[in-house]
Motif scaffolding. Structure first.
Motif, PDB file in Angstrom:
ATOM      1  N   ILE A 166       0.846  -1.198   0.000  1.00 35.55           N
ATOM      2  CA  ILE A 166       0.000   0.000   0.000  1.00 35.55           C
ATOM      3  C   ILE A 166       0.881   1.247   0.000  1.00 35.55           C
ATOM      4  CG2 ILE A 166      -1.714   1.314   1.303  1.00 35.55           C
ATOM      5  CD1 ILE A 166      -2.801  -1.444   2.283  1.00 35.55           C
ATOM      6  N   ILE A 167       1.909   1.240   0.819  1.00 33.52           N
ATOM      7  CA  ILE A 167       2.849   2.364   0.861  1.00 33.52           C
ATOM      8  C   ILE A 167       3.544   2.524  -0.488  1.00 33.52           C
ATOM      9  CG2 ILE A 167       4.996   3.206   1.912  1.00 33.52           C
ATOM     10  CD1 ILE A 167       4.019   1.782   4.519  1.00 33.52           C
ATOM     11  N   ALA A 198      -3.221  -0.895  -8.185  1.00 36.18           N
ATOM     12  CA  ALA A 198      -2.012  -1.651  -7.829  1.00 36.18           C
ATOM     13  C   ALA A 198      -2.228  -2.450  -6.548  1.00 36.18           C
ATOM     14  CB  ALA A 198      -0.821  -0.700  -7.678  1.00 36.18           C
ATOM     15  N   VAL A 199      -2.848  -1.813  -5.569  1.00 31.86           N
ATOM     16  CA  VAL A 199      -3.123  -2.503  -4.302  1.00 31.86           C
ATOM     17  C   VAL A 199      -4.052  -3.696  -4.537  1.00 31.86           C
ATOM     18  CG1 VAL A 199      -4.239  -2.275  -2.035  1.00 31.86           C
ATOM     19  CG2 VAL A 199      -2.700  -0.467  -2.869  1.00 31.86           C
ATOM     20  N   LEU A 200      -5.124  -3.479  -5.294  1.00 30.01           N
ATOM     21  CA  LEU A 200      -6.067  -4.565  -5.573  1.00 30.01           C
ATOM     22  C   LEU A 200      -5.402  -5.693  -6.360  1.00 30.01           C
ATOM     23  CD1 LEU A 200      -9.269  -2.539  -6.531  1.00 30.01           C
ATOM     24  CD2 LEU A 200      -8.815  -3.760  -4.392  1.00 30.01           C
ATOM     25  N   GLY A 201      -4.595  -5.328  -7.344  1.00 30.17           N
ATOM     26  CA  GLY A 201      -3.900  -6.337  -8.134  1.00 30.17           C
ATOM     27  C   GLY A 201      -2.938  -7.146  -7.279  1.00 30.17           C
ATOM     28  N   TRP A 202      -2.181  -6.455  -6.442  1.00 34.12           N
ATOM     29  CA  TRP A 202      -1.215  -7.119  -5.559  1.00 34.12           C
ATOM     30  C   TRP A 202      -1.922  -8.097  -4.635  1.00 34.12           C
ATOM     31  CZ3 TRP A 202       4.025  -6.950  -5.631  1.00 34.12           C
ATOM     32  CH2 TRP A 202       4.703  -7.479  -4.533  1.00 34.12           C
ATOM     33  N   ARG A 224       5.264 -10.389  -9.260  1.00 34.75           N
ATOM     34  CA  ARG A 224       6.368  -9.956 -10.130  1.00 34.75           C
ATOM     35  C   ARG A 224       5.806  -9.306 -11.403  1.00 34.75           C
ATOM     36  NH1 ARG A 224       8.571 -14.539 -11.153  1.00 34.75           N
ATOM     37  NH2 ARG A 224       9.592 -14.655  -9.149  1.00 34.75           N
ATOM     38  N   THR A 225       4.768  -9.905 -11.951  1.00 33.70           N
ATOM     39  CA  THR A 225       4.121  -9.345 -13.142  1.00 33.70           C
ATOM     40  C   THR A 225       3.601  -7.934 -12.856  1.00 33.70           C
ATOM     41  OG1 THR A 225       3.512 -11.519 -13.981  1.00 33.70           O
ATOM     42  CG2 THR A 225       2.202  -9.649 -14.768  1.00 33.70           C
ATOM     43  N   ILE A 226       2.974  -7.754 -11.724  1.00 39.72           N
ATOM     44  CA  ILE A 226       2.440  -6.445 -11.352  1.00 39.72           C
ATOM     45  C   ILE A 226       3.572  -5.437 -11.174  1.00 39.72           C
ATOM     46  CG2 ILE A 226       1.220  -5.182  -9.520  1.00 39.72           C
ATOM     47  CD1 ILE A 226      -0.530  -7.794  -9.289  1.00 39.72           C
ATOM     48  N   LEU A 227       4.655  -5.850 -10.532  1.00 34.38           N
ATOM     49  CA  LEU A 227       5.804  -4.952 -10.370  1.00 34.38           C
ATOM     50  C   LEU A 227       6.387  -4.542 -11.724  1.00 34.38           C
ATOM     51  CD1 LEU A 227       7.700  -6.554  -7.345  1.00 34.38           C
ATOM     52  CD2 LEU A 227       6.476  -4.361  -7.383  1.00 34.38           C
ATOM     53  N   ILE A 228       6.499  -5.485 -12.635  1.00 32.68           N
ATOM     54  CA  ILE A 228       7.034  -5.182 -13.970  1.00 32.68           C
ATOM     55  C   ILE A 228       6.111  -4.228 -14.708  1.00 32.68           C
ATOM     56  CG2 ILE A 228       7.538  -6.175 -16.251  1.00 32.68           C
ATOM     57  CD1 ILE A 228       8.588  -8.679 -14.681  1.00 32.68           C
ATOM     58  N   LEU A 229       4.808  -4.500 -14.679  1.00 34.09           N
ATOM     59  CA  LEU A 229       3.845  -3.622 -15.356  1.00 34.09           C
ATOM     60  C   LEU A 229       3.922  -2.197 -14.819  1.00 34.09           C
ATOM     61  CD1 LEU A 229       0.735  -5.983 -15.495  1.00 34.09           C
ATOM     62  CD2 LEU A 229       2.052  -5.148 -17.458  1.00 34.09           C
TER      63      LEU A 229
END
Length: 163
Positions: A6-7, A60-64, A74-79
């Motif tokens: 979240i941060i 991003a929070v919801l996806g994570w 990892r996919t979310i971080l790359i995107l």
């Protein structure tokens, strides 16, 4: 205390919004550019980006939280990382280097990174994907505005690169 993801999402939005504002100089050069009549007033861009980046951070929070494993995260971080770089490049090209033509080329990559977020978040959270739609719409609009500024003012380079 909020969790790290979240941060990180909030920091992503604040850094992009802050950097975008800091790298956007509305000076004489910009004011002298010919722009289409339908361009929104300058004051609208800050609030629009605040809402859009806030929604993207929420996505991003919801996806994570929807990612079931390390590969999904990892996919979310790359995107989000690719989008961060693409988003960050546009303002210096347009405003600092005074090259709307280069920014027009770069906005294709920014648009692609936003579309990738929209599609890439879908397996983790359908709501997250929909929260990216305003970002995609705004970047689409900005790309058309960028194109019109290039058409109305080009060619760029030595003529516009100084002063």
């Amino acid at each position: 205390m909020p969790e790290t993801h979240i941060i990180a999402a909030i920091a992503w939005a604040i850094v992009l919004g802050g950097a975008g504002g800091a790298l956007t100089t509305i000076g004489l050069w910009y004011r002298n550019l010919k722009k289409p009549r339908w361009q929104p007033p300058d004051w609208l861009f800050g609030p629009a980006w605040t809402v859009i980046l806030g929604l993207a951070a929420w996505a991003a929070v919801l996806g994570w939280e929807g990612a079931a494993d390390a590969d999904g995260r990892r996919t979310i971080l790359i995107l989000y990382g690719v989008n961060f770089v693409c988003h960050l490049l546009w303002s210096p090209l347009f405003f600092t280097m005074r090259r709307p033509d280069w920014a027009l080329f770069e906005v294709v990559f920014l648009w692609g990174s936003v579309l990738a977020l929209c599609i890439g978040l879908t397996p983790y959270s359908l709501l997250a994907s929909w929260l990216i739609v305003p970002y995609l719409a705004w970047v689409s609009f900005a790309a058309i505005l960028n194109l019109m500024i290039v058409r109305l003012n080009g060619p760029f380079g030595a003529k516009f690169g100084k002063g």
